[in-house]
Each structure stands twice: as C-alpha cells, then as structure tokens.
Design an enzyme around this catalytic site. Structure first.
Site, PDB file in Angstrom:
ATOM      1  N   HIS A   1      48.290  52.118  36.114  1.00 45.97           N
ATOM      2  CA  HIS A   1      46.832  52.113  36.346  1.00 45.97           C
ATOM      3  C   HIS A   1      46.245  53.508  36.087  1.00 45.97           C
ATOM      4  O   HIS A   1      45.168  53.642  35.503  1.00 45.97           O
ATOM      5  CB  HIS A   1      46.513  51.755  37.797  1.00 45.97           C
ATOM      6  CG  HIS A   1      46.903  50.371  38.194  1.00 45.97           C
ATOM      7  ND1 HIS A   1      47.928  50.106  39.056  1.00 45.97           N
ATOM      8  CD2 HIS A   1      46.375  49.163  37.868  1.00 45.97           C
ATOM      9  CE1 HIS A   1      48.033  48.801  39.250  1.00 45.97           C
ATOM     10  NE2 HIS A   1      47.103  48.202  38.538  1.00 45.97           N
TER      11      HIS A   1
ATOM     12  N   GLN B   1      45.877  38.470  28.713  1.00 45.57           N
ATOM     13  CA  GLN B   1      44.631  38.770  29.426  1.00 45.57           C
ATOM     14  C   GLN B   1      43.739  39.672  28.577  1.00 45.57           C
ATOM     15  O   GLN B   1      42.530  39.428  28.431  1.00 45.57           O
ATOM     16  CB  GLN B   1      44.961  39.444  30.759  1.00 45.57           C
ATOM     17  CG  GLN B   1      43.765  40.055  31.464  1.00 45.57           C
ATOM     18  CD  GLN B   1      44.103  40.579  32.842  1.00 45.57           C
ATOM     19  OE1 GLN B   1      44.231  39.804  33.782  1.00 45.57           O
ATOM     20  NE2 GLN B   1      44.239  41.887  32.997  1.00 45.57           N
TER      21      GLN B   1
HETATM   22  O1  PAF Z   1      44.832  42.769  35.609  1.00 45.46           O
HETATM   23  C1  PAF Z   1      44.325  42.721  36.754  1.00 45.46           C
HETATM   24  O2  PAF Z   1      44.617  43.520  37.644  1.00 45.46           O
HETATM   25  C2  PAF Z   1      43.321  41.614  37.068  1.00 45.46           C
HETATM   26  O3  PAF Z   1      43.642  40.435  36.393  1.00 45.46           O
HETATM   27  C3  PAF Z   1      41.874  42.039  36.812  1.00 45.46           C
HETATM   28  C4  PAF Z   1      41.624  42.307  35.341  1.00 45.46           C
HETATM   29  C5  PAF Z   1      41.526  43.267  37.620  1.00 45.46           C
HETATM   30  C6  PAF Z   1      40.930  40.903  37.226  1.00 45.46           C
HETATM   31  O4  PAF Z   1      41.068  40.590  38.568  1.00 45.46           O
END
Ligand code: PAF
Length: 283
Positions: free
Chosen positions: A33, A150
């Site tokens: 992150h 995603q």
């Molecule tokens: O990847 C994630 O942590 C989640 O899927 C996100 C993009 C924050 C959406 O809740």
C-alpha cells in the site's frame, strides 16, 4: 494529516484542488500500500488515501467481520508517507441509506476468475470505488497490479462512465521469498507462511512452460493450467484456478495467440488452510 469521515467535510477540504491523487484501501496497510502512496505522489497533489472495509464486496461466508482493522497503525504509516487527507468513513457515512444503486460490471469480465469464485465481488468493488471517486473527485487514482482483474475492471468502468480520473497501476510488492504482500497474509500460520511462496513459484513454472510451448508447441495451454493446479493440490493447497489469459481482456489464451506474441498473464487464486491467496505474473 487530516482524518475525515464525513463526505461534506471531505469536499470542503478538497475544494479548489483539481490535481488530487487518490489511493483507496481497506486498511491494514503494508509496504505494498505504501508503495502506492509514493506512486500517487508522483502523479498528483495532494495525496488522499481512504480506509474503508467495504461490506458490499464480501460474500456471506467471507471474512468481513474478521478482516484486520488496524486504524492507529495505519494512520502512523500514512503520516510518515506525507498523505494529506485520510478519508475514513464509517458505514453510516458512506452508506447512509442502503446502497440500492450498484455498478454491475459486464459478465465477461466480472463473472470470471475472481468473479466466478466470489459472486458479486466486483459489483461491490465497482460500487464503492465509484462512490469514493465521487467523494474525492481525484485527477488520478492508484490501484495495485496484485489485484489484476480489479485494476482492469476499474479501468474499464472509468472509461465507460467517462470518469475524469486516470487509473495508474502500481507494481506488486513481494517479500524476499516471493510472496506477494497482502493483508490476508496475516491469517497464515507459521507453517503456512513457509509454504506460501510456492504460489509464486507455481506461476513462474507456468511461465517457463508457456515460453517453452511457444518454442516447441509441445503442450496445450489448458494442459499447463491443469498440471499446475494438480501440483499445488498435491502440496496441500486448494486451488480455485490457475489461468493463462490475454492481458488485454482476460479472455482465455489460445496457442495461436501465444505464437503471435500476444501479451499474456497467468492469474491464480488458491487456499492454503483457511487463507485464500491471489497472485499473477505477466508474460
Ligand atoms: O483493493 C482493495 O483494497 C479494495 O477492493 C478497494 C479497491 C479499496 C475497494 O474496496
């Protein structure tokens, strides 16, 4: 760093900012992150992060209740990264009424791979991401390539809704032994953590076999996928899939596409004990 939970207050703080760079997260932040926060800083200013564990993207038997929530540690990390605003809404802030309007991604992208094993997952993700975009109104938003599908679905959503936000991909950050960093790694026992890098090794082995296939036309793509699933299962994993797909749209790859040099990606999801891990490797 300003910590804001209310949508109106967030908008007031961001008024006049048209270069904001946004990193949405569900918290329990790790180096992966933080690398996205650094990337965000290169693409805009100020950097806005969000932490929200989004109920809509969890299935009834998934880990919504036990998902790790480590707000104070996350705040400390974001402060060190120079994040300007942390948007951390409660469920009542973000969903003051039941969220009845949802974003349903197309079946050919949303119901395959992760979507097949986690029905409704991408509907929940797209809905919250669209709503977060509407709250933050960023110029760019950063998503990790670890969640490959995603990233692709959100890119398409932004394109199809003509959202004025550029989607920037961030590379997957790995531990020294190759395991992709993930909040769910914390669920692994000591023995499982020692076994976990085998998932990446399986992907590398598949990549080798695909490259050999290109040279010699020896096996079919589906034989390689099946053999990789079987060898993980033999080690005690419960693989959901190991799939060799086209990078452009995640449709199944054919031998012809491989020969033509089409960019491919290998995607996997597998359970080790009770922990479900995902990873991918581009070819
Ligand atoms: O990847 C994630 O942590 C989640 O899927 C996100 C993009 C924050 C959406 O809740």
């Amino acid at each position: 760093m300003k910590i804001i939970s209310d949508i109106q207050e967030l908008r007031d703080h961001l008024r006049g900012q048209n270069r904001a760079s946004f990193v949405p997260t569900m918290g329990n932040l790790h180096e992966g992150h933080l690398s996205l926060m650094r990337l965000a800083r290169q693409h805009g200013d100020p950097v806005v992060a969000s932490i929200f564990v989004n109920r809509l993207q969890f299935g009834p038997n998934e880990d919504f209740d036990s998902y790790p929530r480590t707000m104070q540690a996350d705040i400390d990390k974001l402060e060190k990264e120079g994040v300007y605003i942390l948007f951390a809404p409660t469920e009542r802030d973000l969903y003051p009424q039941p969220q009845e309007y949802r974003v349903d991604p197309p079946q050919q992208l949303g119901d395959i791979l992760e979507g097949e094993f986690r029905p409704g997952f991408f509907k929940g993700v797209c809905t919250v991401v669209l709503k977060l975009f509407s709250c933050v109104q960023p110029k760019v938003a950063v998503f990790g390539k670890k969640d490959y599908q995603q990233l692709m679905i959100i890119r398409q959503m932004a394109k199809q809704f003509a959202l004025p936000v550029d989607i920037i991909p961030g590379e997957t950050i790995r531990a020294e032994d190759g395991l992709a960093l993930s909040s769910r790694n914390g669920y692994l026992s000591i023995e499982e953590r020692a076994e976990a890098p085998e998932l990446m090794k399986a992907l590398k082995e598949v990549r080798e076999r695909v490259i050999q296939l290109k040279d010699r036309n020896s096996h079919s793509i589906s034989e390689i996928e099946k053999a990789a699933v079987a060898s993980l299962a033999k080690r005690g994993w419960q693989p959901d899939y190991i799939a060799i797909r086209q990078q452009s749209d995640l449709a199944p790859a054919s031998n012809e596409q491989l020969q033509a040099g089409e960019p491919l990606v290998i995607l996997t999801a597998a359970k080790l004990g009770k922990t479900r891990l995902i990873d991918n490797l581009e070819i």
